[in-house]
Enzyme design. Structure first.
Site, mmCIF file in Angstrom:
data_model
loop_
_atom_site.group_PDB
_atom_site.id
_atom_site.type_symbol
_atom_site.label_atom_id
_atom_site.label_comp_id
_atom_site.label_asym_id
_atom_site.label_seq_id
_atom_site.Cartn_x
_atom_site.Cartn_y
_atom_site.Cartn_z
ATOM 1 N N ASP A 1 87.033 63.317 27.172
ATOM 2 C CA ASP A 1 88.416 63.753 27.009
ATOM 3 C C ASP A 1 88.624 65.196 27.463
ATOM 4 O O ASP A 1 89.571 65.513 28.181
ATOM 5 C CB ASP A 1 88.833 63.636 25.543
ATOM 6 C CG ASP A 1 88.928 62.187 25.100
ATOM 7 O OD1 ASP A 1 89.456 61.376 25.882
ATOM 8 O OD2 ASP A 1 88.465 61.866 24.000
ATOM 9 N N LYS A 2 87.747 66.080 27.025
ATOM 10 C CA LYS A 2 87.967 67.507 27.265
ATOM 11 C C LYS A 2 87.815 67.866 28.743
ATOM 12 O O LYS A 2 88.661 68.570 29.312
ATOM 13 C CB LYS A 2 87.000 68.313 26.390
ATOM 14 C CG LYS A 2 87.282 69.789 26.341
ATOM 15 C CD LYS A 2 86.554 70.503 27.441
ATOM 16 C CE LYS A 2 86.932 71.961 27.450
ATOM 17 N NZ LYS A 2 86.257 72.657 28.562
#
Length: 286
Positions: A200-201
Site C-alpha cells: 500500500d505505502k
DNA sequence: CGCCAGGCTGTGC
DNA sequence: GCACAGCATGGC
C-alpha cells in the site's frame, strides 16, 4: 545556469529535502538533482529559480511548478490541526518524478531511512547505469530490465530488497508502467501492488510522486505518528488512517501527508543529510 | 548490546 | 478479513 523561472509558493530546499527524490545533493547553495538520465542544477534566490541541464518545461513539470499548490494549501490551512505543518513547510511541492526511478526508490525505502536509501540508489546507478556525459562521474539511473544481476544488486546494500528489485525489474517495462499511470487512481494503486516489494505505502508513493494522483496518502511511521497525534480517534491501523485522511483532506490528501511527514521530521531534527551534512550522507557522490 | 528506519511477505487464525 | 514474525543493513 541556462534559464530562470519566476516562482510563487515554492521552496527548493523543502521540496528536494523532503524524501521524494533521493539522488540529489546541495553544495554551496545550489542543488544537483538526477532524474533518470538527466542531471539538473538548480539554485533559488527568492522567487527566482535558476536552472540548467534540462529545458524549462521539464523543470516546471519535475518540480510541480504549474500545480495549483496555493489553492490546496489555502484549503488545508483552514483545517486547524494541519495549520502548523502547512505554515512550517509552505513552498514544499509534490514533485513529478520518473515512474521507474520512483518505483525502485521506494521499493528500496521499506523499513530503511533516507540517507541509506540515497546511498543505495547512488550505488545502483553506478553499478548498473551509464555515466552521464559531462556529469562529472554521476551515472544515469539504470533502465527497466537492466537490474538483472542479483549479486550486484546485493552489493548495493539493499539487503532483502534485492530479490524484490530483481523480480520487479523482470516484470516491469516502460510501457507497462506508463499504462498503469493512465489508470484511475485506485486501479493504478492495485496494479502497482502486483510488483513484488510493493504494498500500500510504496504504491501510494509512486501514485503521488510520479503519477500525480494528489489524493494518494502514503502512510509510513512518521505520517502514522502525526495522524495519531492529531486525530487520535481515527484509528491506528494503516487502512483506517488512510481512510481518515481521504475523508478529511479529499483531493489534497497527498499534500497534507507530505507536509505532515516533513514537519514531523523537522520537529525531531531529522532531515535529508541531517541539515549541515548534505554531501556527506547524501547521494550523487562522484 | 539494544532500537529504529518513508514496509512487505508469508503464515495462521 | 485480522494480527504477527521475519526480514538485511547501517546509524546511533
Amino acid at each position: 545556469m541556462h534559464g530562470t523561472i519566476e516562482t510563487t509558493c515554492f521552496d527548493l530546499d523543502l521540496t528536494l529535502a523532503s524524501g521524494q527524490v533521493f539522488r540529489c545533493r546541495k553544495e554551496g547553495g545550489s542543488w544537483t538533482v538526477c532524474s533518470r538520465d538527466r542531471l539538473i542544477r538548480l539554485r533559488q534566490d527568492g522567487p527566482r529559480l535558476e536552472f540548467s541541464g534540462a529545458g524549462e518545461a521539464f523543470v516546471r513539470r519535475f518540480l510541480g511548478l504549474d500545480d495549483d499548490t496555493a489553492d490546496a494549501l489555502e484549503r488545508l490551512e483552514r483545517i486547524p490541526r494541519l495549520r502548523p505543518a502547512i505554515r512550517a513547510c509552505r513552498g514544499l511541492r509534490i514533485v513529478r518524478h520518473d515512474p521507474w526511478e520512483c518505483l525502485v526508490s521506494f521499493i528500496c525505502s521499506t523499513r530503511s531511512n533516507i540517507p541509506k536509501i540515497a546511498r543505495s540508489l547512488d550505488l545502483l546507478a553506478r553499478r548498473f547505469g551509464r555515466p552521464i556525459s559531462g556529469g562529472g562521474g554521476v551515472c544515469a539511473f539504470p533502465e527497466p530490465g537492466s537490474l538483472d544481476d542479483l549479486d550486484l544488486l546485493r552489493s548495493t546494500g539493499v539487503g532483502y530488497r534485492a530479490e524484490y528489485l530483481f523480480e520487479t525489474n523482470r516484470l516491469c517495462t516502460e510501457e507497462r508502467l506508463a499504462a498503469i499511470g493512465r489508470l484511475p487512481y485506485e486501479q493504478a494503486r492495485e496494479a502497482l501492488k502486483e510488483f513484488p516489494g510493493v504494498g500500500d505505502k510504496v504504491a501510494d508513493c509512486v501514485c503521488l510522486f510520479a503519477f500525480g494522483f494528489r489524493e494518494a496518502f502514503p502512510v509510513d511511521v512518521w505520517v502514522r505518528r502525526a495522524m495519531l497525534a492529531l486525530y487520535p480517534r481515527s484509528g491506528t491501523r494503516e487502512s483506517e488512517i488512510r481512510r481518515a485522511a481521504l475523508r478529511l483532506f479529499g483531493p489534497d490528501a497527498g499534500y497534507a501527508g507530505q507536509y505532515l511527514f516533513h514537519h514531523r521530521r523537522l520537529c525531531e531534527g531529522k532531515t535529508l543529510g541531517e541539515g549541515k551534512a548534505l554531501g556527506r550522507g547524501a547521494a550523487l557522490s562522484a
